[in-house]
Design an enzyme around this catalytic site. Structure first.
Site, PDB file in Angstrom:
ATOM      1  N   LYS A  34      46.872 -94.397 -82.678  1.00 50.06           N
ATOM      2  CA  LYS A  34      46.794 -93.692 -83.969  1.00 50.06           C
ATOM      3  C   LYS A  34      45.352 -93.679 -84.478  1.00 50.06           C
ATOM      4  CE  LYS A  34      48.157 -97.977 -86.264  1.00 50.06           C
ATOM      5  NZ  LYS A  34      49.281 -98.715 -86.868  1.00 50.06           N
ATOM      6  N   ARG A 139      57.595-102.726 -95.663  1.00 48.54           N
ATOM      7  CA  ARG A 139      56.880-101.453 -95.703  1.00 48.54           C
ATOM      8  C   ARG A 139      57.805-100.321 -95.269  1.00 48.54           C
ATOM      9  NH1 ARG A 139      51.507-100.903 -92.006  1.00 48.54           N
ATOM     10  NH2 ARG A 139      53.088-101.102 -90.394  1.00 48.54           N
ATOM     11  N   TYR A 266      18.559 -97.903-103.871  1.00 48.42           N
ATOM     12  CA  TYR A 266      19.242 -97.647-105.141  1.00 48.42           C
ATOM     13  C   TYR A 266      19.484 -98.944-105.890  1.00 48.42           C
ATOM     14  CZ  TYR A 266      20.572 -92.859-103.765  1.00 48.42           C
ATOM     15  OH  TYR A 266      20.580 -91.559-103.407  1.00 48.42           O
ATOM     16  N   MET A 320      24.145 -93.292 -98.302  1.00 51.12           N
ATOM     17  CA  MET A 320      25.082 -92.488 -97.518  1.00 51.12           C
ATOM     18  C   MET A 320      24.610 -92.302 -96.076  1.00 51.12           C
ATOM     19  SD  MET A 320      26.654 -88.706 -98.281  1.00 51.12           S
ATOM     20  CE  MET A 320      27.038 -89.073 -99.973  1.00 51.12           C
TER      21      MET A 320
HETATM   22  C1  LIG Z   1      49.265 -99.987 -86.065  1.00 51.65           C
HETATM   23  C2  LIG Z   1      50.541-100.544 -85.579  1.00 51.65           C
HETATM   24  C3  LIG Z   1      50.567-101.353 -84.426  1.00 51.65           C
HETATM   25  C4  LIG Z   1      49.302-101.821 -83.722  1.00 51.65           C
HETATM   26  O1  LIG Z   1      48.825-102.968 -84.380  1.00 51.65           O
HETATM   27  P1  LIG Z   1      47.559-103.787 -83.861  1.00 51.65           P
HETATM   28  O2  LIG Z   1      47.496-104.921 -84.797  1.00 51.65           O
HETATM   29  O3  LIG Z   1      46.386-102.870 -83.964  1.00 51.65           O
HETATM   30  O4  LIG Z   1      47.817-104.188 -82.458  1.00 51.65           O
HETATM   31  C5  LIG Z   1      51.802-101.743 -83.928  1.00 51.65           C
HETATM   32  N1  LIG Z   1      52.951-101.393 -84.570  1.00 51.65           N
HETATM   33  C6  LIG Z   1      52.948-100.661 -85.700  1.00 51.65           C
HETATM   34  C7  LIG Z   1      54.244-100.323 -86.348  1.00 51.65           C
HETATM   35  C8  LIG Z   1      51.757-100.224 -86.250  1.00 51.65           C
HETATM   36  O5  LIG Z   1      51.764 -99.508 -87.384  1.00 51.65           O
END
Ligand SMILES: *Cc1c(COP(=O)(O)O)cnc(C)c1O
Length: 382
Positions: A34, A139, A266, A320
């Site tokens: 992802k 979640r 800044y 930036m």
């Molecule tokens: C992002 C995610 C993972 C991967 O987690 P890592 O800690 O990066 O290995 C696995 N399962 C779910 C549901 C996730 O959202």
């Protein structure tokens, strides 16, 4: 001046292979890709993982899944041996495309389960679906009590072709935390209930840190993300031998002197106590160098010989597009316009940079930004 992010695909492949060996067959070791493979670039990372042997890819949403499908069909041609699992599930109206592109939805609520039943009715996705259970993360997923209710009607789960139960650990990176064992217990109880009322389901609980918690947490499939891209404390502790696959070296735009008493950046947050020499580096918070690193981070100047070098501090506020480094400790002439300063690499561990920013390695990786030219290293250049 181009800033280049160097991404070592052989290390990513080797990290996946190390995790795959660690969980050992028949546990399916997938890859979480992802957020554009934690911003390292799905278009390159996916083929490398496929060639390493990975066949299950986890993404967050439909858009990412379609990207993954496109990339993988160029590599392996057919749909047959690859599963693309959408962790965020199937939003209303997306069902048709999940079926057309053979995407596996993680059904995260009873409403989503219900929709999947009706749309999917009779026309089962060849790979079935996955049901998410909340065991303590709070979640996504059905509550255990909700799960026990839906499992009372086995035809219902059969209509959605539910084949796997998934849950997610909240404290896997704290091995001593009592919630790990509690989540494990709740997850096992739901699997038992399913075996009694519906059918035995396969199961997946562990992310990268969950893999390190040991065999009890591996079940049928593990879902590492982070560990593909970098090592982390627990992986080192259990001898996984993972490596950080990304390096960041930023080019110097200008070297300048800062007379004693003058300030820089800044807000004038840094004032030189004595005459200093500064390097202005291309790359700022738009490139994932968080503003929180201002006056906190350290980077590394390599010695011209290649052996050794100097650890130097970031001074003043990161802006930036630029970051300022105090190179007074480096002999004059070593750093000039076009020199490269290491921000992530052999001498600056990703975890150290994350600690300086008071965040975690995940956030540094996924913030690396679109402005970098991504340079890929492969074992066998093709
Ligand atoms: C992002 C995610 C993972 C991967 O987690 P890592 O800690 O990066 O290995 C696995 N399962 C779910 C549901 C996730 O959202």
């Amino acid at each position: 001046m181009t800033h280049t992010l160097t991404i070592n695909l052989s290390k990513i492949a080797a990290n996946w292979q190390a995790l795959n060996r660690f969980v050992s067959a028949p546990v399916d070791c997938g890859a979480v890709v992802k957020a554009d493979a934690y911003s390292l670039g799905m278009a390159e990372v996916l083929p490398a993982l496929y060639l390493a042997g990975c066949r299950t890819f986890y993404v967050a949403n439909l858009g990412e899944a379609l990207d993954a499908r496109g990339i993988l069909s160029d590599v392996c041609g057919s749909y047959s041996d690859v599963a693309i699992v959408v962790l965020g599930g199937c939003a209303p109206g997306e069902e048709r495309r999940f079926i057309d592109y053979r995407l596996v939805p993680v059904l995260v609520s009873t409403a989503m389960l219900e929709r999947w039943c009706t749309v999917n009715g009779g026309e089962h996705n060849v790979l079935g679906s996955i049901l998410k259970l909340n065991t303590g993360m709070g979640r996504l997923g059905l509550e255990p009590a909700e799960f026990e209710r839906v499992v009372q009607d086995p035809a219902y789960l059969a209509r959605a072709d539910v084949r796997m139960l998934m849950s997610h650990l909240a404290c896997a990176d704290e091995p001593e935390h009592s919630l790990n064992a509690e989540q494990l217990q709740r997850f096992r109880r739901a699997l038992d209930v399913s075996s009694e009322r519906y059918r035995p389901l396969t199961a997946s609980l562990a992310n990268s840190a969950g893999v390190c918690l040991g065999g009890d947490y591996h079940f049928n499939a593990v879902r590492p993300g982070l560990g593909l891209y970098t090592s982390f404390a627990q992986a080192d502790a259990c001898g996984l031998g993972l490596e950080t696959a990304v390096e960041l070296h930023l080019p110097v735009v200008q070297v300048r002197n800062l007379p004693a008493g003058e300030s820089v950046g800044y807000g004038a947050t840094y004032r030189a106590e004595r005459d200093a020499r500064l390097a202005v580096v291309a790359g700022g918070y738009a490139d994932g160098l968080f503003r929180a690193l201002s006056n906190r981070a350290h980077c590394w100047v390599c010695a011209p010989s290649g052996a050794g070098g100097w650890r130097v501090p970031v001074v003043g506020r990161i802006s930036m597009d630029t970051t300022i480094v105090d190179i007074s400790a480096v002999p004059e002439g070593v750093v000039a316009e076009g020199s490269r300063i290491e921000f992530i690499g052999e001498h600056v561990p990703l975890d150290d940079l994350a600690a300086s920013a008071q965040t975690i390695n995940y956030e540094i990786l996924t913030s690396l930004g679109v402005r970098y030219k991504r340079h890929y290293i492969r074992a066998n250049p093709s």
